[in-house]
Scaffold this motif. Structure first.
Motif, mmCIF file in Angstrom:
data_model
loop_
_atom_site.group_PDB
_atom_site.id
_atom_site.type_symbol
_atom_site.label_atom_id
_atom_site.label_comp_id
_atom_site.label_asym_id
_atom_site.label_seq_id
_atom_site.Cartn_x
_atom_site.Cartn_y
_atom_site.Cartn_z
ATOM 1 N N VAL A 40 44.714 -26.850 -7.020
ATOM 2 C CA VAL A 40 45.605 -25.721 -6.751
ATOM 3 C C VAL A 40 46.864 -25.822 -7.606
ATOM 4 O O VAL A 40 47.327 -24.825 -8.174
ATOM 5 C CB VAL A 40 45.947 -25.643 -5.248
ATOM 6 N N ILE A 43 46.005 -24.797 -11.121
ATOM 7 C CA ILE A 43 45.852 -23.343 -11.229
ATOM 8 C C ILE A 43 47.219 -22.674 -11.286
ATOM 9 O O ILE A 43 47.455 -21.762 -12.093
ATOM 10 C CB ILE A 43 44.998 -22.806 -10.062
ATOM 11 N N VAL A 44 48.128 -23.123 -10.452
ATOM 12 C CA VAL A 44 49.490 -22.567 -10.472
ATOM 13 C C VAL A 44 50.159 -22.848 -11.811
ATOM 14 O O VAL A 44 50.841 -21.975 -12.375
ATOM 15 C CB VAL A 44 50.310 -23.120 -9.286
ATOM 16 N N ILE A 62 51.028 -13.797 -7.170
ATOM 17 C CA ILE A 62 49.807 -14.606 -7.206
ATOM 18 C C ILE A 62 50.161 -16.083 -7.099
ATOM 19 O O ILE A 62 49.492 -16.839 -6.379
ATOM 20 C CB ILE A 62 49.012 -14.325 -8.496
ATOM 21 N N SER A 65 51.268 -16.816 -3.402
ATOM 22 C CA SER A 65 50.157 -16.798 -2.449
ATOM 23 C C SER A 65 49.214 -17.978 -2.672
ATOM 24 O O SER A 65 48.693 -18.558 -1.717
ATOM 25 C CB SER A 65 49.397 -15.481 -2.535
ATOM 26 N N THR A 66 49.008 -18.378 -3.926
ATOM 27 C CA THR A 66 48.148 -19.530 -4.204
ATOM 28 C C THR A 66 48.762 -20.818 -3.674
ATOM 29 O O THR A 66 48.064 -21.653 -3.081
ATOM 30 C CB THR A 66 47.902 -19.650 -5.716
#
Length: 88
Positions: A40, A43-44, A62, A65-66
Motif C-alpha cells: 500500500v 502504491i501511494v 485517491i 483513500s488508499t
C-alpha cells in the motif's frame, strides 16, 4: 527530470514485485499483513510520483483513500490475530 521519474517508478516496481513475492511466500499471517501494508505504501508512493510528473493534484483523494484503506486493513488483521498463539 524525466529520467529521475522513470528511475523512481522502476525502483518502486521492483520493490512491489519483491513485496508480492513475500506476500505469496510468507509463512505467517503477520508477514503477509506487513507485506500488504508495504505494498500500500508503494502504491501511494507511485501515485505521488505520478502527481509530481503531471503537476496535478487530482489524485490526492485517491492517495488519502488508499492510505485509509491500508490503515483499516492493518488494524483488522491485528484485531483478528490478537488472541491467537499461532499466526499461520
Amino acid at each position: 527530470m524525466t529520467v529521475v521519474y522513470i528511475v523512481t517508478l522502476a525502483l518502486l516496481a521492483v520493490a512491489g514485485l519483491l513485496t508480492l513475492v513475500r506476500l505469496v511466500k510468507g509463512p505467517w499471517i503477520l508477514d503477509r499483513a506487513k507485506s500488504l501494508d508495504v505494498l500500500v505504501v508503494l502504491i501511494v508512493a507511485g501515485f505521488a510520483v505520478n502527481m509530481a510528473m503531471t503537476d496535478s493534484v487530482l489524485t490526492v483523494p485517491i492517495l488519502v483513500s488508499t492510505v485509509l484503506l491500508g490503515f483499516v486493513g492493518t488494524l483488522s488483521v491485528v484485531r483478528l490475530t490478537e488472541g491467537r498463539k499461532e499466526h499461520r
